[in-house]
Design an enzyme around this catalytic site. Sequence first.
Site, mmCIF file in Angstrom:
data_model
loop_
_atom_site.group_PDB
_atom_site.id
_atom_site.type_symbol
_atom_site.label_atom_id
_atom_site.label_comp_id
_atom_site.label_asym_id
_atom_site.label_seq_id
_atom_site.Cartn_x
_atom_site.Cartn_y
_atom_site.Cartn_z
ATOM 1 N N GLU A 106 -5.333 -3.882 3.263
ATOM 2 C CA GLU A 106 -3.960 -3.501 3.637
ATOM 3 C C GLU A 106 -3.855 -1.983 3.497
ATOM 4 O O GLU A 106 -4.256 -1.431 2.460
ATOM 5 C CB GLU A 106 -2.981 -4.204 2.687
ATOM 6 N N TYR A 131 5.761 10.101 7.455
ATOM 7 C CA TYR A 131 4.521 9.539 8.012
ATOM 8 C C TYR A 131 3.563 10.594 8.565
ATOM 9 O O TYR A 131 2.466 10.250 9.004
ATOM 10 C CB TYR A 131 4.869 8.514 9.106
ATOM 11 N N HIS A 189 -1.392 1.665 4.139
ATOM 12 C CA HIS A 189 -0.110 2.301 4.445
ATOM 13 C C HIS A 189 -0.306 3.805 4.470
ATOM 14 O O HIS A 189 -1.028 4.355 3.622
ATOM 15 C CB HIS A 189 0.946 1.940 3.390
ATOM 16 N N ARG A 239 8.098 9.703 14.571
ATOM 17 C CA ARG A 239 8.892 8.861 13.671
ATOM 18 C C ARG A 239 8.852 9.435 12.249
ATOM 19 O O ARG A 239 7.795 9.457 11.612
ATOM 20 C CB ARG A 239 8.295 7.454 13.660
ATOM 21 N N PRO A 259 4.678 -3.006 13.582
ATOM 22 C CA PRO A 259 5.832 -2.499 14.310
ATOM 23 C C PRO A 259 6.181 -1.041 13.990
ATOM 24 O O PRO A 259 6.081 -0.606 12.841
ATOM 25 C CB PRO A 259 6.972 -3.420 13.858
ATOM 26 N N ASN A 260 6.537 -0.348 15.047
ATOM 27 C CA ASN A 260 7.019 1.046 14.997
ATOM 28 C C ASN A 260 5.910 2.067 14.764
ATOM 29 O O ASN A 260 6.160 3.267 14.805
ATOM 30 C CB ASN A 260 8.125 1.219 13.938
ATOM 31 N N ALA A 287 6.666 -2.839 8.479
ATOM 32 C CA ALA A 287 7.736 -3.503 7.725
ATOM 33 C C ALA A 287 7.444 -4.980 7.474
ATOM 34 O O ALA A 287 8.002 -5.576 6.537
ATOM 35 C CB ALA A 287 9.059 -3.340 8.463
ATOM 36 N N ASN A 327 -2.322 -2.321 8.880
ATOM 37 C CA ASN A 327 -1.079 -1.724 8.419
ATOM 38 C C ASN A 327 0.034 -2.612 8.976
ATOM 39 O O ASN A 327 0.376 -2.497 10.154
ATOM 40 C CB ASN A 327 -0.921 -0.294 8.923
ATOM 41 N N ARG A 378 8.990 4.546 -2.696
ATOM 42 C CA ARG A 378 10.109 4.678 -1.760
ATOM 43 C C ARG A 378 11.238 3.684 -2.124
ATOM 44 O O ARG A 378 11.439 3.412 -3.302
ATOM 45 C CB ARG A 378 9.573 4.493 -0.338
HETATM 46 C C1 DQA Z 1 4.276 1.676 6.331
HETATM 47 C C2 DQA Z 1 5.262 1.480 5.180
HETATM 48 C C3 DQA Z 1 6.289 0.411 5.524
HETATM 49 O O1 DQA Z 1 7.214 0.263 4.461
HETATM 50 C C4 DQA Z 1 7.053 0.782 6.766
HETATM 51 O O2 DQA Z 1 7.948 -0.254 7.126
HETATM 52 C C5 DQA Z 1 6.166 1.158 7.908
HETATM 53 C C6 DQA Z 1 4.993 1.973 7.633
HETATM 54 C C7 DQA Z 1 3.306 2.859 6.063
HETATM 55 O O3 DQA Z 1 2.305 2.932 6.750
HETATM 56 O O4 DQA Z 1 3.591 3.690 5.199
HETATM 57 O O5 DQA Z 1 6.451 0.873 9.057
HETATM 58 O O6 DQA Z 1 3.493 0.500 6.467
#
Ligand code: DQA
Length: 145
Positions: free
Chosen positions: A103, A25, A105, A20, A12-13, A79, A76, A112
Amino acid sequence: MTAPLVFVLSGPNLDRLGTREPEVYGSDTLDDVHSAVSREAGALGLLADCRQTNHEGEMVDWLHEAVDAGADVVINPGAWTHYSYAVRDACAIVTTSGRSLVEVHLSNPASREDFRRTSVVAPVATGTVAGFGLQSYLLALRALI
Ligand code: DQA
């Protein structure tokens, strides 16, 4: 021989990358990520199937699809990383079926907010790459080979 298939899944997002919170990011868009992943996968002799969803059930379905296709996974989970037992259980189906799951990120969640320090996915992943922006995805592909 056909190239080994890798599902590269973003949660998501992450469709909002580029605009964003660029200070967290970076300025690469998801299209930039997918282009770089496809290029790197080709160079490594892999075939990448890149997808993004904002819907948890769709992500679970894609993880099942990866198992059925015999594909490794780079994910990825956004959240969902921090609380989704459904995504975690689907990731466990991948790794217990003998496939690898990395996994990734873009940011380093460990540096964070407190809630980002927990990953429910990490215990069932083959490994984790975090904190290197777009390169996290490319390093994950390298880890797979
Ligand atoms: C994320 C880190 C997560 O905490 C966050 O909610 C994201 C992006 C990252 O790629 O750094 O949406 O997965």
